[in-house]
Design a protein around this motif. Structure first.
Motif, PDB file in Angstrom:
ATOM      1  N   ASN A  12       0.813  -1.143  -0.155  1.00  0.00           N
ATOM      2  CA  ASN A  12       0.151  -0.242  -0.009  1.00  0.00           C
ATOM      3  C   ASN A  12       1.180   1.493   0.004  1.00  0.00           C
ATOM      4  N   THR A  13       1.879   1.610   0.800  1.00  0.00           N
ATOM      5  CA  THR A  13       2.424   2.213   1.065  1.00  0.00           C
ATOM      6  C   THR A  13       3.991   2.023  -0.632  1.00  0.00           C
ATOM      7  N   MET A  14       4.096   1.686  -1.507  1.00  0.00           N
ATOM      8  CA  MET A  14       4.312   2.047  -2.675  1.00  0.00           C
ATOM      9  C   MET A  14       3.390   2.331  -3.132  1.00  0.00           C
ATOM     10  N   ASN A  15       2.248   2.277  -3.225  1.00  0.00           N
ATOM     11  CA  ASN A  15       1.666   2.360  -4.641  1.00  0.00           C
ATOM     12  C   ASN A  15       0.789   3.412  -4.354  1.00  0.00           C
ATOM     13  N   ALA A  16       0.868   4.123  -2.810  1.00  0.00           N
ATOM     14  CA  ALA A  16       0.306   5.760  -2.568  1.00  0.00           C
ATOM     15  C   ALA A  16       1.241   6.027  -3.142  1.00  0.00           C
ATOM     16  N   ARG A  17       2.782   6.743  -2.961  1.00  0.00           N
ATOM     17  CA  ARG A  17       3.823   6.822  -3.805  1.00  0.00           C
ATOM     18  C   ARG A  17       3.913   7.118  -5.008  1.00  0.00           C
ATOM     19  N   ASN A  18       3.127   5.687  -5.751  1.00  0.00           N
ATOM     20  CA  ASN A  18       3.390   6.110  -7.180  1.00  0.00           C
ATOM     21  C   ASN A  18       2.420   6.407  -7.663  1.00  0.00           C
ATOM     22  N   THR A  25       0.268  10.261  -3.762  1.00  0.00           N
ATOM     23  CA  THR A  25      -0.654  11.440  -3.027  1.00  0.00           C
ATOM     24  C   THR A  25       0.626  11.856  -2.011  1.00  0.00           C
ATOM     25  N   ASP A  26       0.070  13.017  -0.866  1.00  0.00           N
ATOM     26  CA  ASP A  26       0.227  13.838  -0.327  1.00  0.00           C
ATOM     27  C   ASP A  26       1.653  12.782   0.542  1.00  0.00           C
ATOM     28  N   PRO A  27       2.798  13.341   0.816  1.00  0.00           N
ATOM     29  CA  PRO A  27       3.400  12.413   1.970  1.00  0.00           C
ATOM     30  C   PRO A  27       2.969  12.562   3.442  1.00  0.00           C
ATOM     31  N   GLN A  28       2.436  13.929   3.772  1.00  0.00           N
ATOM     32  CA  GLN A  28       2.517  13.493   4.958  1.00  0.00           C
ATOM     33  C   GLN A  28       0.917  12.567   5.360  1.00  0.00           C
ATOM     34  N   GLN A  29      -0.352  12.839   4.795  1.00  0.00           N
ATOM     35  CA  GLN A  29      -1.174  11.845   4.650  1.00  0.00           C
ATOM     36  C   GLN A  29      -0.678   9.705   4.146  1.00  0.00           C
ATOM     37  N   ILE A  30       0.035   9.861   3.442  1.00  0.00           N
ATOM     38  CA  ILE A  30       0.749   9.020   3.630  1.00  0.00           C
ATOM     39  C   ILE A  30       1.540   8.451   4.819  1.00  0.00           C
ATOM     40  N   ARG A  31       1.519   9.057   5.307  1.00  0.00           N
ATOM     41  CA  ARG A  31       2.594   8.942   6.786  1.00  0.00           C
ATOM     42  C   ARG A  31       1.613   8.342   7.859  1.00  0.00           C
ATOM     43  N   GLU A  32       0.469   9.308   7.668  1.00  0.00           N
ATOM     44  CA  GLU A  32      -0.894   9.057   8.755  1.00  0.00           C
ATOM     45  C   GLU A  32      -1.283   7.452   8.474  1.00  0.00           C
ATOM     46  N   SER A  33      -1.653   7.239   7.185  1.00  0.00           N
ATOM     47  CA  SER A  33      -1.955   5.888   6.773  1.00  0.00           C
ATOM     48  C   SER A  33      -1.302   5.214   7.755  1.00  0.00           C
ATOM     49  N   VAL A  34       0.224   4.973   7.444  1.00  0.00           N
ATOM     50  CA  VAL A  34       0.904   4.452   7.942  1.00  0.00           C
ATOM     51  C   VAL A  34       0.425   3.351   9.249  1.00  0.00           C
ATOM     52  N   ALA A  35       1.155   5.261  10.203  1.00  0.00           N
ATOM     53  CA  ALA A  35       1.390   5.036  11.066  1.00  0.00           C
ATOM     54  C   ALA A  35      -0.181   4.251  11.606  1.00  0.00           C
ATOM     55  N   ARG A  36      -1.823   4.509  11.353  1.00  0.00           N
ATOM     56  CA  ARG A  36      -2.741   3.671  11.251  1.00  0.00           C
ATOM     57  C   ARG A  36      -2.540   2.666  11.035  1.00  0.00           C
ATOM     58  N   ASP A  37      -2.546   2.097   9.893  1.00  0.00           N
ATOM     59  CA  ASP A  37      -2.576   0.566   9.395  1.00  0.00           C
ATOM     60  C   ASP A  37      -1.431  -0.045  10.701  1.00  0.00           C
ATOM     61  N   SER A  52      11.333   0.126  10.759  1.00  0.00           N
ATOM     62  CA  SER A  52      12.596   0.944   9.367  1.00  0.00           C
ATOM     63  C   SER A  52      12.541   0.148   8.484  1.00  0.00           C
ATOM     64  N   ALA A  53      11.501  -0.449   7.995  1.00  0.00           N
ATOM     65  CA  ALA A  53      10.907  -0.606   6.353  1.00  0.00           C
ATOM     66  C   ALA A  53      10.078   0.386   6.029  1.00  0.00           C
ATOM     67  N   LEU A  54       9.500   0.602   6.884  1.00  0.00           N
ATOM     68  CA  LEU A  54       7.964   1.975   6.048  1.00  0.00           C
ATOM     69  C   LEU A  54       9.566   3.085   6.073  1.00  0.00           C
ATOM     70  N   VAL A  55      10.523   3.224   6.638  1.00  0.00           N
ATOM     71  CA  VAL A  55      10.802   4.311   6.929  1.00  0.00           C
ATOM     72  C   VAL A  55      11.229   4.289   5.352  1.00  0.00           C
ATOM     73  N   THR A  56      12.308   3.092   4.936  1.00  0.00           N
ATOM     74  CA  THR A  56      13.373   3.271   4.168  1.00  0.00           C
ATOM     75  C   THR A  56      12.434   3.477   3.217  1.00  0.00           C
ATOM     76  N   LEU A  57      11.027   2.919   3.171  1.00  0.00           N
ATOM     77  CA  LEU A  57      10.305   2.951   1.095  1.00  0.00           C
ATOM     78  C   LEU A  57       9.895   4.950   1.055  1.00  0.00           C
ATOM     79  N   LEU A  58       9.608   5.199   2.290  1.00  0.00           N
ATOM     80  CA  LEU A  58       9.339   6.805   2.480  1.00  0.00           C
ATOM     81  C   LEU A  58       9.906   7.833   1.995  1.00  0.00           C
ATOM     82  N   SER A  59      11.641   7.284   2.524  1.00  0.00           N
ATOM     83  CA  SER A  59      12.766   7.940   2.233  1.00  0.00           C
ATOM     84  C   SER A  59      13.742   7.743   1.305  1.00  0.00           C
ATOM     85  N   VAL A  60      13.113   7.163   0.218  1.00  0.00           N
ATOM     86  CA  VAL A  60      13.169   6.673  -1.679  1.00  0.00           C
ATOM     87  C   VAL A  60      12.478   7.623  -2.118  1.00  0.00           C
TER      88      VAL A  60
END
Length: 266
Positions: free
Chosen positions: A98-104, A107-119, A213-221
């Motif tokens: 879901n994080t990969m699809n959202a970044r592709n 989607t707004d990065p702040q919205q991605i972070r909130e969704s990832v934290a909730r999930d 660690s995994a999600l931070v790696t995805l968001l930092s690329v």
């Protein structure tokens, strides 16, 4: 002959429990009940964790490595196609996809972070209630043992008061024996459950650290998208004198645009 054997067998099978109840009194019933509840909770936690705990598998590690090299939609599509039935139960698999699809999708990065934290919180939430039950049992068992001790001592001194201080050892031994039995039972139950709660909490912290660690790696690329630029940015930036857009790569010419590119990249 057979009746005596059946009686002996029944006595052996029911002997330990009945002896504990007789020695410890009513408090021992409560101690045995919470011990049984703790064992059932631990077995449920282990069985549930086997199938639904977030796991950082080799496929996910490979997918993140490919994402760092080339962050595009092919990585998430390949990860979804290669996932088996057991991998579909892994919450971390869905988080990464879901994080990969959202970044592709841009989607707004702040919205991605909130969704990832909730999930991520929802993935670990089913393990919090069983852990809390085990922690309560580990804290409650010694208190119940202490309660049995107090009740046993009250019984012993009550027998002494009834005889006006002339109670013999047999009258006092029952209450003191009950007091010592419940104390020992409470400690026997509390010690292993305290160790189990510490071990489960340690495992959950490791899982949480792995997810972060995994999600931070995805968001930092950095990911380039084909989405149109916002209108405000379009008005602020003049159109390039000689620029061609092909796919996701934009070529600029001119000293002014080279300076802006250098500022954008740091």
């Amino acid at each position: 002959m057979s009746e005596s054997l059946l009686a002996d067998t029944t006595g052996i099978s029911a002997g330990p429990v009945s002896q504990l109840l007789e020695m410890g009194g009513p408090v021992m019933i409560v101690l045995l009940a919470i011990a049984l509840a703790g064992v059932v909770t631990f077995l449920y936690l282990m069985l549930f964790g086997t199938f639904f705990a977030p796991r950082f598998t080799s496929k996910l590690k490979k997918a993140i490595t490919e994402w760092q090299q080339k962050p595009d939609g092919n990585v998430s599509e390949h990860l979804q196609r290669s996932a088996g039935r057991y991998a579909q139960l892994n919450p971390l698999h869905h988080l990464i996809v879901n994080t990969m699809n959202a970044r592709n999708a841009g989607t707004d990065p702040q919205q991605i972070r909130e969704s990832v934290a909730r999930d991520a919180h929802e993935a670990l939430e089913p393990f919090e209630a069983p852990l809390k039950i085990i922690e309560v049992i580990a804290a409650l068992a010694p208190l119940l043992g202490l309660l049995g001790t107090v009740l046993g001592m009250m019984e012993a001194f009550g027998a002494m008061a009834a005889t006006e201080g002339r109670a013999n050892a047999s009258q006092l031994s029952g209450g003191i024996y009950e007091a010592l039995t419940t104390t020992a039972a409470g400690l026997v139950i509390a010690i292993p459950f305290a160790a189990l709660s510490a071990w489960i909490e340690f495992r959950l912290r490791r899982i949480q650290k792995t997810i972060n660690s995994a999600l931070v790696t995805l968001l930092s690329v950095p990911v380039a998208t084909t989405e149109s630029e916002p209108e405000m940015e379009a008005h602020d930036k003049p159109a390039p004198a000689a620029g061609t857009r092909t796919g996701r790569v934009v070529e600029y010419s001119g000293d002014e645009h080279q300076g802006r590119l250098a500022n954008a990249t740091g």
